[in-house]
Design a protein around this motif. Structure first.
Motif, short mmCIF file in Angstrom:
data_model
loop_
_atom_site.label_atom_id
_atom_site.label_comp_id
_atom_site.label_asym_id
_atom_site.label_seq_id
_atom_site.Cartn_x
_atom_site.Cartn_y
_atom_site.Cartn_z
N MET A 4 14.60 -42.86 -4.65
CA MET A 4 14.22 -41.54 -4.13
C MET A 4 13.83 -41.62 -2.67
O MET A 4 14.25 -40.80 -1.86
CB MET A 4 13.10 -40.95 -4.97
N GLU A 5 13.02 -42.60 -2.31
CA GLU A 5 12.60 -42.76 -0.92
C GLU A 5 13.76 -43.10 -0.01
O GLU A 5 13.84 -42.60 1.11
CB GLU A 5 11.52 -43.84 -0.81
N TYR A 7 16.98 -42.31 -0.40
CA TYR A 7 17.82 -41.12 -0.20
C TYR A 7 17.11 -40.11 0.69
O TYR A 7 17.74 -39.48 1.55
CB TYR A 7 18.22 -40.50 -1.53
N ALA A 8 15.82 -39.93 0.51
CA ALA A 8 15.06 -39.00 1.34
C ALA A 8 15.09 -39.46 2.80
O ALA A 8 15.30 -38.64 3.71
CB ALA A 8 13.62 -38.90 0.84
N ARG A 9 14.90 -40.74 3.03
CA ARG A 9 14.93 -41.29 4.39
C ARG A 9 16.30 -41.10 5.02
O ARG A 9 16.42 -40.66 6.16
CB ARG A 9 14.55 -42.77 4.37
N ARG A 12 16.87 -37.45 5.96
CA ARG A 12 16.15 -37.14 7.20
C ARG A 12 16.89 -37.68 8.42
O ARG A 12 16.96 -37.01 9.45
CB ARG A 12 14.75 -37.76 7.19
N VAL A 25 21.57 -33.63 3.27
CA VAL A 25 21.34 -34.04 1.88
C VAL A 25 22.63 -34.56 1.27
O VAL A 25 22.66 -35.63 0.65
CB VAL A 25 20.75 -32.89 1.04
N ASP A 136 11.27 -31.96 5.96
CA ASP A 136 10.55 -32.17 4.70
C ASP A 136 11.32 -31.57 3.52
O ASP A 136 11.38 -32.17 2.44
CB ASP A 136 9.15 -31.57 4.76
N ALA A 139 14.23 -33.93 2.80
CA ALA A 139 13.77 -35.15 2.13
C ALA A 139 13.39 -34.86 0.68
O ALA A 139 13.73 -35.64 -0.23
CB ALA A 139 12.59 -35.75 2.89
N ASP A 140 12.70 -33.75 0.45
CA ASP A 140 12.31 -33.41 -0.92
C ASP A 140 13.53 -33.12 -1.80
O ASP A 140 13.59 -33.57 -2.95
CB ASP A 140 11.37 -32.20 -0.93
N ALA A 142 16.54 -34.31 -1.44
CA ALA A 142 17.20 -35.59 -1.70
C ALA A 142 16.44 -36.39 -2.76
O ALA A 142 17.06 -36.98 -3.66
CB ALA A 142 17.33 -36.39 -0.41
N ALA A 143 15.13 -36.40 -2.68
CA ALA A 143 14.33 -37.13 -3.67
C ALA A 143 14.45 -36.50 -5.05
O ALA A 143 14.56 -37.21 -6.07
CB ALA A 143 12.86 -37.18 -3.23
#
Length: 155
Positions: A4-5, A7-9, A12, A25, A136, A139-140, A142-143
């Motif tokens: 999750m982190e 993909y979020a990174r 972003r 995303v 944000d 990132a959310d 994607a997570a």
């Protein structure tokens, strides 16, 4: 770093390279979906800024739904059970995003009035990035979809 982190990174990073919210995303998952980056960027290009700066459904949310469709969607138009299951999944993803951000709508996330925005994209300046919740949201989204794909054995 968990999936999750990561993909979020990655999402972003794409946003800070200048891709729109939907592309950011979607591109974070393109390789996992078997898509080339350029093709994935084109597929998601229409959905940025709430669908072509119409400021409707957030592009990050739309990309989350596109990813769910490619990875987990149905393809038999007669399979009502699969349709219902997929629509339930989409509603759950939407609810998770809404719980974090209060809305799915781009204009509400940005505090803009209803209606389309000028089609000219905003310059990507440090002030642009600092004044918006977009990174944000991206990132959310994607997570959220990474977690769902992992739960369903697709990551």
């Amino acid at each position: 770093m968990d999936d999750m982190e990561a993909y979020a990174r990655r999402a972003r990073e794409f946003f800070h390279q200048g891709y729109n919210c939907a592309q950011s995303v979607f591109l974070a998952f393109a390789g996992d979906l078997g898509l080339e980056q350029a093709a994935a960027a084109r597929m998601a290009s229409s959905f940025g800024a709430g669908m072509g700066r119409l400021r409707e459904v957030c592009g990050a949310v739309t990309a989350m739904f596109l990813i769910a469709g490619i990875a987990l969607g149905y393809d038999d138009p007669a399979d009502d059970e699969a349709k219902a299951g997929h629509y339930r999944r989409i509603q759950e993803l939407a609810a998770q995003f809404r719980a974090r951000h209060g809305t799915l709508l781009c204009r509400e996330l940005l505090g803009l009035p209803a209606g389309p925005d000028d089609p000219t994209p905003s310059a990507r300046t440090p002030q642009y990035y600092a004044s918006r919740p977009c990174a944000d949201c991206i990132a959310d989204a994607a997570a959220i979809i990474a977690r769902r794909l992992r739960e369903e054995g697709r990551l």
